[in-house]
Motif scaffolding. Structure first.
Motif, short mmCIF file in Angstrom:
data_model
loop_
_atom_site.label_atom_id
_atom_site.label_comp_id
_atom_site.label_asym_id
_atom_site.label_seq_id
_atom_site.Cartn_x
_atom_site.Cartn_y
_atom_site.Cartn_z
N LEU A 7 -47.69 142.94 -14.21
CA LEU A 7 -47.32 141.61 -14.68
C LEU A 7 -48.16 140.52 -14.02
N LEU A 8 -48.49 140.70 -12.75
CA LEU A 8 -49.35 139.72 -12.06
C LEU A 8 -50.75 139.68 -12.67
N ILE A 9 -51.29 140.85 -12.98
CA ILE A 9 -52.61 140.91 -13.61
C ILE A 9 -52.55 140.28 -15.01
N ALA A 10 -51.48 140.58 -15.76
CA ALA A 10 -51.32 139.98 -17.09
C ALA A 10 -51.21 138.46 -16.99
N GLN A 11 -50.52 137.98 -15.97
CA GLN A 11 -50.36 136.54 -15.81
C GLN A 11 -51.70 135.86 -15.49
N VAL A 12 -52.52 136.50 -14.70
CA VAL A 12 -53.85 135.94 -14.40
C VAL A 12 -54.69 135.87 -15.67
N ILE A 13 -54.66 136.94 -16.47
CA ILE A 13 -55.43 136.96 -17.72
C ILE A 13 -54.92 135.90 -18.68
N ILE A 14 -53.61 135.76 -18.79
CA ILE A 14 -53.03 134.75 -19.68
C ILE A 14 -53.36 133.35 -19.18
N SER A 15 -53.36 133.14 -17.88
CA SER A 15 -53.67 131.81 -17.35
C SER A 15 -55.12 131.42 -17.65
N ILE A 16 -56.03 132.38 -17.57
CA ILE A 16 -57.43 132.09 -17.89
C ILE A 16 -57.57 131.77 -19.38
N LEU A 18 -55.22 130.57 -21.29
CA LEU A 18 -54.56 129.29 -21.51
C LEU A 18 -55.46 128.13 -21.12
N MET A 19 -56.12 128.25 -19.99
CA MET A 19 -57.05 127.18 -19.57
C MET A 19 -58.18 127.03 -20.58
N THR A 20 -58.67 128.15 -21.09
CA THR A 20 -59.76 128.11 -22.07
C THR A 20 -59.32 127.42 -23.35
N THR A 21 -58.14 127.76 -23.87
CA THR A 21 -57.69 127.13 -25.11
C THR A 21 -57.42 125.64 -24.93
N ILE A 22 -56.92 125.26 -23.77
CA ILE A 22 -56.67 123.84 -23.53
C ILE A 22 -57.98 123.07 -23.42
N LEU A 23 -58.95 123.64 -22.72
CA LEU A 23 -60.23 122.94 -22.55
C LEU A 23 -61.04 122.87 -23.84
N LEU A 24 -60.84 123.81 -24.76
CA LEU A 24 -61.59 123.80 -26.01
C LEU A 24 -61.00 122.86 -27.06
N GLN A 25 -59.79 122.39 -26.83
CA GLN A 25 -59.18 121.50 -27.82
C GLN A 25 -59.90 120.16 -27.86
N LEU A 52 -55.52 126.45 -34.72
CA LEU A 52 -55.41 127.77 -34.10
C LEU A 52 -55.36 127.65 -32.58
N LEU A 53 -56.24 126.82 -32.01
CA LEU A 53 -56.25 126.62 -30.55
C LEU A 53 -54.94 125.99 -30.08
N PHE A 54 -54.43 125.03 -30.84
CA PHE A 54 -53.18 124.36 -30.48
C PHE A 54 -52.02 125.37 -30.46
N ASN A 55 -51.92 126.17 -31.52
CA ASN A 55 -50.84 127.16 -31.59
C ASN A 55 -51.01 128.25 -30.53
N ALA A 56 -52.25 128.65 -30.27
CA ALA A 56 -52.51 129.66 -29.25
C ALA A 56 -52.11 129.15 -27.87
N SER A 57 -52.36 127.86 -27.60
CA SER A 57 -51.99 127.32 -26.29
C SER A 57 -50.47 127.28 -26.13
N ILE A 58 -49.76 127.04 -27.20
CA ILE A 58 -48.29 127.06 -27.13
C ILE A 58 -47.79 128.47 -26.84
N VAL A 59 -48.31 129.45 -27.58
CA VAL A 59 -47.88 130.84 -27.39
C VAL A 59 -48.24 131.33 -25.99
N LEU A 60 -49.46 131.03 -25.54
CA LEU A 60 -49.88 131.47 -24.21
C LEU A 60 -49.05 130.82 -23.10
N SER A 61 -48.69 129.55 -23.29
CA SER A 61 -47.87 128.90 -22.26
C SER A 61 -46.47 129.51 -22.21
N MET A 62 -45.91 129.86 -23.37
CA MET A 62 -44.60 130.51 -23.38
C MET A 62 -44.67 131.89 -22.72
N LEU A 63 -45.74 132.64 -22.99
CA LEU A 63 -45.93 133.94 -22.34
C LEU A 63 -46.08 133.79 -20.83
#
Length: 75
Positions: A7-16, A18-25, A52-63
């Motif tokens: 779960l910690l590894i998954a959280q690191v991957i999701i955080s990266i 999430l940062m990418t989708t937010i910065l690309l908006q 797509l980026l907006f919705n992906a950032s929402i899903v990634l933040s919830m995850l």
């Protein structure tokens, strides 16, 4: 590997991701437009890749938050 490490590894991957989708908006309104200064007002609708980026950032933040709670519970 136990569940917590996975779960910690998954959280690191999701955080990266999430940062990418937010910065690309698209950068919305500038600071001047926020306080009433110019800048093509009116209604703006997201389309295509931006939506797509907006919705992906929402899903990634919830995850991200969900995994954080699960890690907290199993600790």
């Amino acid at each position: 590997m136990d569940l917590k490490n996975i779960l910690l590894i998954a959280q690191v991957i999701i955080s990266i991701a999430l940062m990418t989708t937010i910065l690309l908006q698209r950068r919305g309104a500038s600071l001047g437009a926020t306080f009433g200064g110019g800048g093509g007002g009116g209604y703006y609708q997201k389309r295509g890749a931006e939506k797509l980026l907006f919705n992906a950032s929402i899903v990634l933040s919830m995850l991200f938050i969900g995994i954080a709670f699960v890690i907290l519970v199993i600790s």
